[in-house]
Design a protein around this motif. Structure first.
Motif, PDB file in Angstrom:
ATOM      1  N   LYS A 255      14.911   1.693   4.019  1.00 33.39           N
ATOM      2  CA  LYS A 255      14.456   0.598   4.876  1.00 33.39           C
ATOM      3  C   LYS A 255      12.959   0.665   5.123  1.00 33.39           C
ATOM      4  O   LYS A 255      12.289  -0.367   5.281  1.00 33.39           O
ATOM      5  N   TRP A 256      12.422   1.887   5.181  1.00 28.49           N
ATOM      6  CA  TRP A 256      11.012   2.074   5.497  1.00 28.49           C
ATOM      7  C   TRP A 256      10.151   2.305   4.251  1.00 28.49           C
ATOM      8  O   TRP A 256       8.996   2.717   4.374  1.00 28.49           O
ATOM      9  N   ASN A 257      10.683   2.066   3.065  1.00 27.22           N
ATOM     10  CA  ASN A 257       9.937   2.225   1.809  1.00 27.22           C
ATOM     11  C   ASN A 257       9.420   3.646   1.626  1.00 27.22           C
ATOM     12  O   ASN A 257       8.279   3.872   1.204  1.00 27.22           O
ATOM     13  N   ILE A 258      10.288   4.610   1.951  1.00 29.51           N
ATOM     14  CA  ILE A 258       9.950   6.024   1.862  1.00 29.51           C
ATOM     15  C   ILE A 258      10.817   6.680   0.796  1.00 29.51           C
ATOM     16  O   ILE A 258      12.011   6.386   0.677  1.00 29.51           O
ATOM     17  N   ASP A 259      10.214   7.565   0.016  1.00 26.62           N
ATOM     18  CA  ASP A 259      10.963   8.385  -0.935  1.00 26.62           C
ATOM     19  C   ASP A 259      11.572   9.556  -0.151  1.00 26.62           C
ATOM     20  O   ASP A 259      10.830  10.353   0.432  1.00 26.62           O
ATOM     21  N   PRO A 260      12.900   9.701  -0.107  1.00 23.01           N
ATOM     22  CA  PRO A 260      13.512  10.769   0.692  1.00 23.01           C
ATOM     23  C   PRO A 260      13.157  12.170   0.232  1.00 23.01           C
ATOM     24  O   PRO A 260      13.388  13.142   0.947  1.00 23.01           O
ATOM     25  N   GLY A 261      12.559  12.278  -0.964  1.00 26.90           N
ATOM     26  CA  GLY A 261      12.114  13.572  -1.459  1.00 26.90           C
ATOM     27  C   GLY A 261      10.629  13.812  -1.261  1.00 26.90           C
ATOM     28  O   GLY A 261      10.077  14.790  -1.796  1.00 26.90           O
TER      29      GLY A 261
ATOM     30  N   ASN B 264       0.809  -1.221   0.000  1.00 28.65           N
ATOM     31  CA  ASN B 264       0.000   0.000   0.000  1.00 28.65           C
ATOM     32  C   ASN B 264       0.841   1.271   0.000  1.00 28.65           C
ATOM     33  O   ASN B 264       0.338   2.354  -0.316  1.00 28.65           O
ATOM     34  N   ALA B 265       2.104   1.158   0.379  1.00 27.35           N
ATOM     35  CA  ALA B 265       2.941   2.343   0.572  1.00 27.35           C
ATOM     36  C   ALA B 265       3.112   3.118  -0.730  1.00 27.35           C
ATOM     37  O   ALA B 265       3.390   2.540  -1.786  1.00 27.35           O
ATOM     38  N   ASN B 266       2.943   4.454  -0.652  1.00 24.82           N
ATOM     39  CA  ASN B 266       3.112   5.305  -1.831  1.00 24.82           C
ATOM     40  C   ASN B 266       4.411   6.103  -1.789  1.00 24.82           C
ATOM     41  O   ASN B 266       4.638   6.970  -2.642  1.00 24.82           O
ATOM     42  N   GLY B 267       5.249   5.827  -0.789  1.00 28.52           N
ATOM     43  CA  GLY B 267       6.543   6.488  -0.693  1.00 28.52           C
ATOM     44  C   GLY B 267       6.554   7.761   0.116  1.00 28.52           C
ATOM     45  O   GLY B 267       7.625   8.303   0.422  1.00 28.52           O
ATOM     46  N   LYS B 268       5.375   8.251   0.493  1.00 27.86           N
ATOM     47  CA  LYS B 268       5.317   9.492   1.263  1.00 27.86           C
ATOM     48  C   LYS B 268       5.372   9.199   2.762  1.00 27.86           C
ATOM     49  O   LYS B 268       4.954   8.127   3.216  1.00 27.86           O
ATOM     50  N   ALA B 269       5.875  10.160   3.507  1.00 27.36           N
ATOM     51  CA  ALA B 269       5.940  10.055   4.969  1.00 27.36           C
ATOM     52  C   ALA B 269       5.630  11.418   5.562  1.00 27.36           C
ATOM     53  O   ALA B 269       5.924  12.457   4.960  1.00 27.36           O
ATOM     54  N   VAL B 270       5.036  11.396   6.738  1.00 25.50           N
ATOM     55  CA  VAL B 270       4.748  12.630   7.468  1.00 25.50           C
ATOM     56  C   VAL B 270       5.205  12.462   8.910  1.00 25.50           C
ATOM     57  O   VAL B 270       4.782  11.526   9.602  1.00 25.50           O
ATOM     58  N   LEU B 271       6.079  13.364   9.359  1.00 22.06           N
ATOM     59  CA  LEU B 271       6.454  13.424  10.772  1.00 22.06           C
ATOM     60  C   LEU B 271       5.410  14.246  11.507  1.00 22.06           C
ATOM     61  O   LEU B 271       4.978  15.304  11.014  1.00 22.06           O
ATOM     62  N   ILE B 272       5.022  13.781  12.684  1.00 25.39           N
ATOM     63  CA  ILE B 272       3.898  14.372  13.415  1.00 25.39           C
ATOM     64  C   ILE B 272       4.395  14.955  14.731  1.00 25.39           C
ATOM     65  O   ILE B 272       5.025  14.258  15.539  1.00 25.39           O
ATOM     66  N   PHE B 273       4.094  16.249  14.956  1.00 25.91           N
ATOM     67  CA  PHE B 273       4.479  16.933  16.182  1.00 25.91           C
ATOM     68  C   PHE B 273       3.213  17.251  16.982  1.00 25.91           C
ATOM     69  O   PHE B 273       2.490  18.194  16.654  1.00 25.91           O
ATOM     70  N   PRO B 274       2.917  16.462  18.030  1.00 23.34           N
ATOM     71  CA  PRO B 274       1.732  16.736  18.845  1.00 23.34           C
ATOM     72  C   PRO B 274       1.847  18.077  19.562  1.00 23.34           C
ATOM     73  O   PRO B 274       2.958  18.570  19.816  1.00 23.34           O
ATOM     74  N   GLY B 275       0.692  18.641  19.899  1.00 21.25           N
ATOM     75  CA  GLY B 275       0.677  19.887  20.643  1.00 21.25           C
ATOM     76  C   GLY B 275       0.646  19.665  22.147  1.00 21.25           C
ATOM     77  O   GLY B 275       0.634  18.537  22.627  1.00 21.25           O
ATOM     78  N   GLY B 276       0.611  20.787  22.852  1.00 23.63           N
ATOM     79  CA  GLY B 276       0.586  20.746  24.312  1.00 23.63           C
ATOM     80  C   GLY B 276       1.199  21.980  24.949  1.00 23.63           C
ATOM     81  O   GLY B 276       1.580  21.964  26.119  1.00 23.63           O
ATOM     82  N   GLY B 277       1.287  23.063  24.175  1.00 19.57           N
ATOM     83  CA  GLY B 277       1.751  24.329  24.731  1.00 19.57           C
ATOM     84  C   GLY B 277       3.204  24.322  25.146  1.00 19.57           C
ATOM     85  O   GLY B 277       3.603  25.158  25.965  1.00 19.57           O
ATOM     86  N   TYR B 278       3.999  23.416  24.623  1.00 15.59           N
ATOM     87  CA  TYR B 278       5.394  23.222  25.042  1.00 15.59           C
ATOM     88  C   TYR B 278       5.496  22.842  26.520  1.00 15.59           C
ATOM     89  O   TYR B 278       6.561  22.913  27.113  1.00 15.59           O
ATOM     90  N   HIS B 279       4.365  22.403  27.103  1.00 19.22           N
ATOM     91  CA  HIS B 279       4.343  21.904  28.484  1.00 19.22           C
ATOM     92  C   HIS B 279       4.185  20.389  28.527  1.00 19.22           C
ATOM     93  O   HIS B 279       4.554  19.751  29.514  1.00 19.22           O
ATOM     94  N   GLY B 280       3.587  19.827  27.495  1.00 21.08           N
ATOM     95  CA  GLY B 280       3.350  18.391  27.423  1.00 21.08           C
ATOM     96  C   GLY B 280       3.020  18.030  25.989  1.00 21.08           C
ATOM     97  O   GLY B 280       3.017  18.879  25.088  1.00 21.08           O
ATOM     98  N   LEU B 281       2.722  16.751  25.762  1.00 20.58           N
ATOM     99  CA  LEU B 281       2.380  16.267  24.430  1.00 20.58           C
ATOM    100  C   LEU B 281       1.065  15.495  24.484  1.00 20.58           C
ATOM    101  O   LEU B 281       0.939  14.532  25.252  1.00 20.58           O
ATOM    102  N   ALA B 282       0.103  15.924  23.677  1.00 22.81           N
ATOM    103  CA  ALA B 282      -1.154  15.177  23.515  1.00 22.81           C
ATOM    104  C   ALA B 282      -0.872  14.027  22.554  1.00 22.81           C
ATOM    105  O   ALA B 282      -1.215  14.070  21.369  1.00 22.81           O
ATOM    106  N   TYR B 283      -0.256  12.982  23.077  1.00 18.24           N
ATOM    107  CA  TYR B 283       0.510  12.058  22.256  1.00 18.24           C
ATOM    108  C   TYR B 283      -0.338  11.184  21.331  1.00 18.24           C
ATOM    109  O   TYR B 283       0.056  10.918  20.192  1.00 18.24           O
ATOM    110  N   ASP B 284      -1.474  10.714  21.798  1.00 16.33           N
ATOM    111  CA  ASP B 284      -2.322   9.927  20.896  1.00 16.33           C
ATOM    112  C   ASP B 284      -3.299  10.820  20.139  1.00 16.33           C
ATOM    113  O   ASP B 284      -3.498  10.683  18.942  1.00 16.33           O
TER     114      ASP B 284
END
Length: 305
Positions: free
Chosen positions: A143-149, A69-89
């Motif tokens: 290794k992760w089937n990701i296009d680096p671009g 199913n992989a299309n080569g794209k990846a997204v890094l995810i930065f949860p919020g939390g006011g720089y006090h914590g992370l709403a991780y899920d």
């Protein structure tokens, strides 16, 4: 062969498959920059959401779609939390799983928080973790089937501030080389900012995020440096923005300022402003109108081919 043994081997194969599919890896192999020993302990609290504070060991949590199913794209995810914590899920792993349904690798960044007493020169620490995270993903792309671009980022609230900081400060040297992966570019190929903190202008900023990152009485230099609408340039990545007009925590003007700066520098940008939704709505599954932002995002990512 005994049926119980066969079943047990099948179970092990399943576990190994799962472990190969989803990985948690440390962000820093050697000494973690700007960190000192303290009695602080990382804390995970699970109520309606998983809330993480006092991050001591920043990590990447990697969710990969099936290889077919992989299309080569990846997204890094930065949860919020006011720089006090992370709403991780809420703003992290749930987003990664959604991306997987569209063949996109979702990678949650558990980044360090500047209020930690384990840190020094803490205002630069989130950006250190953000730059390092995208370099690590590029390094492991094959290794992760990701296009680096085709590696993008998404950030929510203060995580949106960190994402926009990465998108506008990706070429700045904020930490010493930690490994061979650190020669790779930290520029995201695209970014999505969801009800983001953008500016530290006192009129429309989120005071909690601002004071957590640069202190109660910051210098004007720091205010300007982390007001990311002032840092947009022609090489800022294409950007997708979502905000609600009735957001009382992070005013919609944050997204409007960034949109205006992107437009002025002729950077491709898309802005969706909803009349209602408040702040911190994540996938907005309980709002039949607002939840459409997710489809708009996925359509936008698909359009980047």
């Amino acid at each position: 062969m005994n049926r119980k043994i066969v079943a047990f081997l099948a179970f092990l194969a399943t576990i190994n498959s799962i472990m190969a599919q989803d990985t948690i890896m440390p962000l820093w192999e050697n000494k973690i920059p700007n960190q000192v020993k303290s009695n602080e302990v990382e804390h995970h609290e699970k109520n309606d959401i998983l809330w993480i504070t006092n991050v001591q060991n920043p990590t990447l949590e990697v969710y990969l779609p099936a290889k077919k199913n992989a299309n080569g794209k990846a997204v890094l995810i930065f949860p919020g939390g006011g720089y006090h914590g992370l709403a991780y899920d809420w703003e992290g792993t749930d987003i990664a799983k959604l991306l997987n349904t569209k063949g996109i690798a979702g990678i949650v960044v558990k980044y360090r928080l500047p209020i930690s007493k384990s840190l020094f020169d803490s205002k630069n620490v989130p950006l250190q973790d953000a730059q390092r995270s995208i370099r690590l993903v590029r390094y492991n792309a094959d290794k992760w089937n990701i296009d680096p671009g085709k590696i993008g980022i998404i950030g929510f609230s203060a995580g949106g501030h960190l994402a926009s900081t990465l998108g506008t400060h990706y070429d700045e040297n904020v930490y010493a080389k930690n490994g061979e992966e650190d020669v790779l570019s930290a520029r995201p190929d695209f970014m999505a900012l969801i009800y983001p903190v953008i500016t530290f202008d006192g009129k429309v900023t989120h005071g909690g995020s601002k004071s957590a990152l640069i202190g109660e009485q910051p210098s004007q230099e720091d205010v300007d440096y982390f007001s990311n609408e002032l840092r947009v340039g022609p090489n800022t990545p294409p950007t997708f923005l979502v905000h609600a007009v009735d957001d009382d925590a992070v005013p919609v003007e944050n997204s409007l300022l960034f949109f205006k700066a992107l437009k002025e520098h002729k950077v491709s940008t898309t802005l969706h402003v909803y009349p209602n939704g408040g702040h911190g709505f994540s996938l907005a599954l309980d709002d039949n109108h607002l939840k459409g932002w997710v489809d708009r995002l996925l359509d936008w990512i698909a359009s980047l081919d």
